[in-house]
Design a protein around this motif. Structure first.
Motif, PDB file in Angstrom:
ATOM      1  N   LEU A 166       8.310  -1.169   3.768  1.00  0.00           N
ATOM      2  CA  LEU A 166       7.400  -1.114   2.614  1.00  0.00           C
ATOM      3  C   LEU A 166       6.428  -2.280   2.657  1.00  0.00           C
ATOM      4  CD1 LEU A 166       6.981   0.058  -0.395  1.00  0.00           C
ATOM      5  CD2 LEU A 166       8.494  -1.785  -1.042  1.00  0.00           C
ATOM      6  N   PHE A 167       6.978  -3.491   2.911  1.00  0.00           N
ATOM      7  CA  PHE A 167       6.113  -4.674   2.963  1.00  0.00           C
ATOM      8  C   PHE A 167       5.126  -4.560   4.118  1.00  0.00           C
ATOM      9  CE2 PHE A 167       9.559  -7.496   0.826  1.00  0.00           C
ATOM     10  CZ  PHE A 167       9.270  -6.886  -0.381  1.00  0.00           C
ATOM     11  N   VAL A 170       2.440  -2.146   3.175  1.00  0.00           N
ATOM     12  CA  VAL A 170       1.540  -2.737   2.181  1.00  0.00           C
ATOM     13  C   VAL A 170       0.588  -3.734   2.860  1.00  0.00           C
ATOM     14  CG1 VAL A 170       1.459  -4.310   0.201  1.00  0.00           C
ATOM     15  CG2 VAL A 170       3.018  -2.380   0.171  1.00  0.00           C
ATOM     16  N   LEU A 173      -1.959  -1.832   4.820  1.00  0.00           N
ATOM     17  CA  LEU A 173      -2.974  -1.249   3.931  1.00  0.00           C
ATOM     18  C   LEU A 173      -3.958  -2.321   3.475  1.00  0.00           C
ATOM     19  CD1 LEU A 173      -0.928   1.225   1.734  1.00  0.00           C
ATOM     20  CD2 LEU A 173      -2.738   1.798   3.331  1.00  0.00           C
ATOM     21  N   LEU A 174      -3.410  -3.495   3.136  1.00  0.00           N
ATOM     22  CA  LEU A 174      -4.283  -4.582   2.675  1.00  0.00           C
ATOM     23  C   LEU A 174      -5.233  -5.006   3.789  1.00  0.00           C
ATOM     24  CD1 LEU A 174      -1.851  -6.779   0.556  1.00  0.00           C
ATOM     25  CD2 LEU A 174      -3.693  -5.317  -0.259  1.00  0.00           C
ATOM     26  N   THR A 228      -4.987   4.721  -3.729  1.00  0.00           N
ATOM     27  CA  THR A 228      -3.833   3.930  -3.314  1.00  0.00           C
ATOM     28  C   THR A 228      -2.673   4.853  -2.979  1.00  0.00           C
ATOM     29  OG1 THR A 228      -4.593   2.291  -4.899  1.00  0.00           O
ATOM     30  CG2 THR A 228      -2.444   1.936  -3.934  1.00  0.00           C
ATOM     31  N   PHE A 231      -3.289   6.861   0.392  1.00  0.00           N
ATOM     32  CA  PHE A 231      -3.178   6.090   1.622  1.00  0.00           C
ATOM     33  C   PHE A 231      -1.788   5.484   1.781  1.00  0.00           C
ATOM     34  CE2 PHE A 231      -7.829   6.243   1.249  1.00  0.00           C
ATOM     35  CZ  PHE A 231      -8.094   6.764   2.501  1.00  0.00           C
ATOM     36  N   PHE A 232      -1.126   5.166   0.662  1.00  0.00           N
ATOM     37  CA  PHE A 232       0.247   4.643   0.732  1.00  0.00           C
ATOM     38  C   PHE A 232       1.178   5.707   1.302  1.00  0.00           C
ATOM     39  CE2 PHE A 232       4.438   3.991  -1.202  1.00  0.00           C
ATOM     40  CZ  PHE A 232       4.687   2.691  -0.827  1.00  0.00           C
TER      41      PHE A 232
END
Lengths: 386, 169
Positions: A166-167, A170, A173-174, A228, A231-232
């Motif tokens: 998950l991290f 994330v 994505l960032l 969000t 794309f997540f």
């Protein structure tokens, strides 16, 4: 319910047939395979227990692969195991206990009690419980009819494989959208380039084919959430298909994650719902009065509908992604089950074929989750047409 | 949770749920501020720009067309004006010729008339002169004739008597 807008979209017409076709095929195949696998798991364990053998239980292997874990496993078993042990964070009765998973992994059968932060704990199949009274076989837990310990357990806030994935997603994505946003700042009013050019069609797709048709002029408020979300889900679907390190975690196929996403949509829907929406739920217009009084049949049905929508969202994504993973693993396991290398001639092409389908399903499920979220929010915020 | 605990797969893990919720909310907030806002703004700006440019091009095209038609109209008008001016000039020229002719005719006639009058006058003067001359000459001739005639007395008497005869009382 006004579902007309969904079907008047040009894009949707083209895709619907294709999507439904694929969905039909994949769900059918997956459902049967999943059921078989689960059934087989039970019979196999029963058999193994009966014969007292230590045969390799394929179902266990598969379920172990798609389940969450306190380590990021690469290959090998026992002493030859290559894996990254992940930090365990337990909020216990005695305080927050933190340790590396490798510290207490010698015993996973709940036979040894260890103490962290002054709290006694046991490890059963990679999960941590408070020990109960000692049994005759040396274990400290009792199983319920579903073979799950009934013991109390601390709140497990560990950085598990899924949490780490998950991290990573994330962070990815960032980085990705930070770069894309930089591209927009750098080339104001110019044609997109590089990553920006790759992702712009998808951003525009979410805006013009998901948000705008479902939400009308109110789309701007919900566009960040939908983007969000899309794309997540998509990046995690894709990462889940990569078998090695940064990928391989079954994040979007984990019910906790899909529950969180579905809950997000549900909360947004409920918080932003206007009076016309609640009127439709509790006092549906155009329905004979005897369906509402004295037995509130329609309100009950409508209210179930309100709850069923996020639940359906949750189950759909979870089932599709998990089933895809199980299918690929099952096809690969055929080689082991049949104990013949030649099976790979059949297995491998099929795995490649299913993986390609999963690539499509990954996008499709992200799209479906997002468009249904937009649809549900749209139903709640749309202007009254009656 | 009895229903959901049938299989560990469908048993949501609270730890993962909390972590994913935190991560997703942070992702949403950060991306919203860092990415979605500038991206959607830039996209809208660019779309507006393109739309603007297209409409401007259309307007320019229309203006061009109107300019061309205006030019055409102007040209036509100018041509018509030129034709008119030419026609007028021709007319004026013709009129002038006609007028000049008329004046010349009139003048000629007048001069002819004057000449005639003058000639007549001169003729009359000349005639009068001639008459005078004739009269003087006639008188002189008559005198001479008479003188000759009346050189002899007898003839005088004869005449008188004849005259007397002629006079009838």
């Amino acid at each position: 319910m006004d579902n007309k807008r969904l079907f008047t979209t040009k894009f949707f017409n083209v895709t619907t047939v294709f999507a439904l076709f694929l969905l039909f095929i994949s769900v059918n195949v997956k459902a049967t395979v999943m059921q078989d696998t689960l059934e087989k798991a039970e019979t196999d364990t029963a058999k193994a227990a009966a014969h007292g053998e230590k045969e390799l239980d394929i179902s266990d292997v598969i379920l172990h692969h798609i389940a969450d874990s306190h380590e990021w496993h690469f290959w090998g078993e026992g002493a030859h195991k290559v894996a990254i042990p992940l930090p365990v964070i337990l909020i216990t009765k005695g305080g927050v206990a933190t340790f590396l998973a490798s510290k207490h992994e010698a015993d996973e059968e709940g036979k040894e009690i260890f103490t962290e932060k002054g709290t006694e704990l046991i490890n059963y199949e990679g999960k941590y419980y408070y020990p109960g009274p000692k049994n005759a076989d040396g274990t400290y837990f009792t199983l319920d009819e579903n073979k799950i310990p009934v013991n109390d357990k601390p709140l497990d806030m560990s950085i598990t494989k899924n949490v780490l994935a998950l991290f990573i997603s994330v962070a990815l994505l960032l980085i990705i959208f930070g770069t894309v946003a930089k591209g927009y700042r750098k080339r104001v009013g110019k044609a997109p380039k590089g990553l920006q050019a790759v992702l712009e069609p998808f951003i525009v797709f979410v805006r013009d084919d998901i948000a705008r048709p479902q939400l009308g002029h109110k789309y701007k408020k919900f566009l960040p959430y939908l983007l969000t979300l899309f794309f997540f889900v998509w990046i995690n679907n894709l990462l889940g298909l990569i078998p090695i390190f940064p990928g391989g975690a079954n994040l979007t196929g984990n019910i906790a994650v899909t529950l969180m996403l579905a809950l997000g949509t549900f909360i947004l829907t409920t918080v932003n719902a206007n009076t016309s929406y609640w009127k439709h739920v509790f006092n549906t217009p155009g329905v004979p009065w005897w369906l509402k009084l004295p037995i509130p049949l329609m309100p009950v049905v409508e209210f179930i509908g309100v709850l069923a929508r996020p639940i359906a969202l949750m189950i759909r994504l979870f089932a599709n992604i998990t089933a895809g993973h199980i299918l690929i693993l099952a096809l690969l396991s055929l080689i082991v089950i049949l104990k013949a290398v030649t099976v790979s001639l059949f297995s491998i092409p099929f795995v490649i074929f299913i993986s390609l389908i999963e690539l499509l399903v990954g996008f499709l499920q992200a799209f479906i989750f997002t468009i249904l979220s937009a649809l549900f929010i749209g139903l709640a915020v749309q202007d009254d047409h009656h | 949770m009895v229903v959901l605990s049938i299989n560990p797969l469908v048993n949501p893990d609270p730890g993962l749920f909390i972590w994913s919720a935190i991560a997703f909310i942070i992702l949403l907030i950060v991306l919203r501020k860092m990415a979605w806002a500038p991206i959607t703004e830039a996209l809208a700006e660019r779309e507006n720009f393109i739309e603007d440019s297209l409409s401007k091009a259309e307007a320019a095209k229309q203006e061009m067309a109107s300019l061309i038609s205006e030019n055409d109209a102007l040209l036509k008008q100018t041509r018509a004006e030129r034709d008119q001016i030419l026609a007028e000039a021709r007319k004026v020229k013709e009129q002038m010729i006609i007028d000049a002719k008329e004046i010349a005719q009139k003048e000629g006639a007048r001069m002819i008339e004057l000449a005639r009058v003058e000639i007549n006058n001169q003729k009359a003067i000349a005639m009068a002169d001639v008459k005078n001359q004739v009269a003087t000459l006639s008188l002189q001739i008559a005198e001479k004739v008479l003188r000759k005639q009346f050189e002899d007395q007898q003839k005088q008497d004869e005449l008188v008597s004849q005259l007397l005869k002629e006079v009838k009382l």
